[in-house]
Design a protein around this motif. Structure first.
Motif, PDB file in Angstrom:
ATOM      1  N   PHE A 208       0.873  -1.175   0.241  1.00  0.00           N
ATOM      2  CA  PHE A 208      -0.130   0.029  -0.032  1.00  0.00           C
ATOM      3  C   PHE A 208       0.911   1.372  -0.007  1.00  0.00           C
ATOM      4  N   GLY A 209       2.065   1.213  -0.771  1.00  0.00           N
ATOM      5  CA  GLY A 209       2.826   2.325  -0.621  1.00  0.00           C
ATOM      6  C   GLY A 209       3.808   2.666   0.403  1.00  0.00           C
ATOM      7  N   MET A 210       3.686   1.610   1.236  1.00  0.00           N
ATOM      8  CA  MET A 210       4.529   1.810   2.528  1.00  0.00           C
ATOM      9  C   MET A 210       5.633   0.915   2.365  1.00  0.00           C
ATOM     10  N   ASN A 211       6.697   0.909   3.157  1.00  0.00           N
ATOM     11  CA  ASN A 211       7.895  -0.035   3.378  1.00  0.00           C
ATOM     12  C   ASN A 211       7.162  -1.257   4.077  1.00  0.00           C
ATOM     13  N   SER A 212       7.817  -2.531   3.703  1.00  0.00           N
ATOM     14  CA  SER A 212       7.396  -3.688   4.506  1.00  0.00           C
ATOM     15  C   SER A 212       7.454  -3.595   5.934  1.00  0.00           C
ATOM     16  N   LEU A 213       8.428  -3.162   6.492  1.00  0.00           N
ATOM     17  CA  LEU A 213       8.746  -2.947   7.963  1.00  0.00           C
ATOM     18  C   LEU A 213       7.698  -2.001   8.538  1.00  0.00           C
ATOM     19  N   VAL A 214       7.484  -0.888   7.845  1.00  0.00           N
ATOM     20  CA  VAL A 214       6.509   0.236   8.337  1.00  0.00           C
ATOM     21  C   VAL A 214       5.111  -0.406   8.393  1.00  0.00           C
ATOM     22  N   PHE A 215       4.634  -1.107   7.476  1.00  0.00           N
ATOM     23  CA  PHE A 215       3.577  -1.875   7.419  1.00  0.00           C
ATOM     24  C   PHE A 215       3.220  -2.796   8.442  1.00  0.00           C
ATOM     25  N   VAL A 216       4.257  -3.425   8.785  1.00  0.00           N
ATOM     26  CA  VAL A 216       4.277  -4.435   9.862  1.00  0.00           C
ATOM     27  C   VAL A 216       4.003  -3.925  11.207  1.00  0.00           C
ATOM     28  N   VAL A 217       4.711  -2.907  11.272  1.00  0.00           N
ATOM     29  CA  VAL A 217       4.524  -2.069  12.791  1.00  0.00           C
ATOM     30  C   VAL A 217       3.225  -1.478  12.679  1.00  0.00           C
ATOM     31  N   VAL A 218       2.500  -0.914  11.813  1.00  0.00           N
ATOM     32  CA  VAL A 218       1.263  -0.534  11.772  1.00  0.00           C
ATOM     33  C   VAL A 218       0.428  -1.602  12.021  1.00  0.00           C
ATOM     34  N   ILE A 219       0.543  -2.708  11.536  1.00  0.00           N
ATOM     35  CA  ILE A 219      -0.442  -3.794  11.838  1.00  0.00           C
ATOM     36  C   ILE A 219      -0.465  -4.277  13.201  1.00  0.00           C
ATOM     37  N   VAL A 220       0.843  -4.490  13.774  1.00  0.00           N
ATOM     38  CA  VAL A 220       0.992  -4.693  15.101  1.00  0.00           C
ATOM     39  C   VAL A 220       0.631  -3.808  16.013  1.00  0.00           C
ATOM     40  N   SER A 221       0.752  -2.492  15.797  1.00  0.00           N
ATOM     41  CA  SER A 221       0.238  -1.637  16.637  1.00  0.00           C
ATOM     42  C   SER A 221      -1.409  -1.460  16.823  1.00  0.00           C
TER      43      SER A 221
END
Length: 330
Positions: A208-221
């Motif tokens: 979705f236009g975000m880095n994979s690590l940033v996306f994982v952090v958003v999902i976990v939070s």
């Protein structure tokens, strides 16, 4: 999994989830900082950090119409086997402004370059140091325009004679892999931004236009926030349900008056009062000339004061003998 709640506070694992979230955020911030960006107005502030050597793999320095500056900044490589390459993407200084470049850790001795209004990025080209230090001294006057300034790209690299374990540019020198595919030309020939073997996985690793690590952090939070809300709602409902669903014996005990725990005392006092009224009524029979009963007591007044004596907690005057009336009173 059973959740153990310690009173009205959050569950036991709530601090663990918060620490995990903070750790993910810190890791995401560190790994995503491939290239350091500095502005000369912040670098030239007079504080103790300005005296420290900044170790970098790569950096971008920007200046735009800074006035009355006279500051010195020193950068250092992480390895003694590395050197620095300096390249300008923009160079348009005022004629009274000077940018001195020193090949070393101090702004002393002869400088390597003195850049002013007579220099452009084409005429300067790339500047290489012989040591693993580079020192910049920036001096400006009190006048300038928004077009005055520069954009300087600093890159730490290894020569081709040293073993390369990172990314190798087409110019046969090595730079750190964190500087590849960051939209900054660190190699000078653009090979670090055109490498299909390195940049393509980076593009495919976005969600979705975000880095994979940033996306994982958003999902976990988001998951931790939803879990915390669900646990808080469950605890609230359990407390409310437990308050209304009390056993019948507890409800009856809660509805009793304050003195219900002493029923015998209240019954005994009521019996004593009934016996006293019956005794007064019997005494009034045949004695109509003198007032009797409760109204008589009101007419007679309070009577003589009570003498000091012992206090009885129950019973009536009829239970006391004539010899004890002087000693007891109610």
């Amino acid at each position: 999994m059973a959740l153990v709640s310690r009173g009205p506070g959050p569950p036991v694992w709530a601090p663990l989830g918060i620490n995990l979230l903070l750790l993910l955020l810190v890791v995401g911030t560190v790994t995503s900082e491939k290239n350091k960006y500095y502005h000369m107005s912040s670098l030239c502030k007079n504080h103790f950090l300005a005296l420290l050597y900044r170790k970098i793999d790569g950096a971008v320095l920007q200046s735009q119409n800074e006035r009355n500056l006279d500051c010195v900044i020193t950068f250092q490589t992480h390895s003694i086997l590395q050197r620095f390459m300096l390249r300008f993407d923009l160079l348009q200084l005022d004629c009274n402004d000077h940018l001195f470049i020193y090949d070393g850790a101090h702004a002393v001795g002869s400088y390597k370059s003195d850049l002013s209004c007579r220099n452009t990025k084409q005429t300067v080209g790339a500047i290489y140091t012989r040591t693993n230090f580079v020192t910049l001294k920036y001096v400006t006057d009190g006048w300038g325009t928004e077009s005055n300034g520069f954009k300087l790209v600093i890159t730490a690299f290894k020569d081709k004679k040293h073993a390369c374990e990172d990314f190798r540019c087409d110019r046969e020198f090595c730079i750190h892999t964190d500087l590849v595919c960051d939209e900054v030309n660190h190699c000078g020939d653009g090979s670090d931004e055109l490498s299909s073997a390195v940049c393509t996985p980076n593009e495919l690793g976005t969600v979705f236009g975000m880095n994979s690590l940033v996306f994982v952090v958003v999902i976990v939070s988001s998951f931790l926030i939803l879990c915390a809300g669900a646990v808080a709602l469950a605890v609230c409902l359990c407390r409310r349900g437990g308050h209304h669903a009390r056993p019948p014996h507890l409800q009856s005990a809660q509805q009793q008056p304050p003195n219900a725990s002493f029923p015998y005392v209240r019954v005994q006092r009521r019996r004593d009062a009934d016996q006293l009224h019956r005794g007064e009524a019997a005494a009034c029979v045949g004695k109509l000339a003198s007032p009797c009963g409760a109204s008589a007591r009101v007419q007679r007044g309070p009577g003589p004061p009570l003498l000091p004596g012992k206090v009885r907690s129950s019973g009536s005057d009829s239970d006391i003998s004539s010899g004890q009336k002087d000693e007891w009173f109610v």
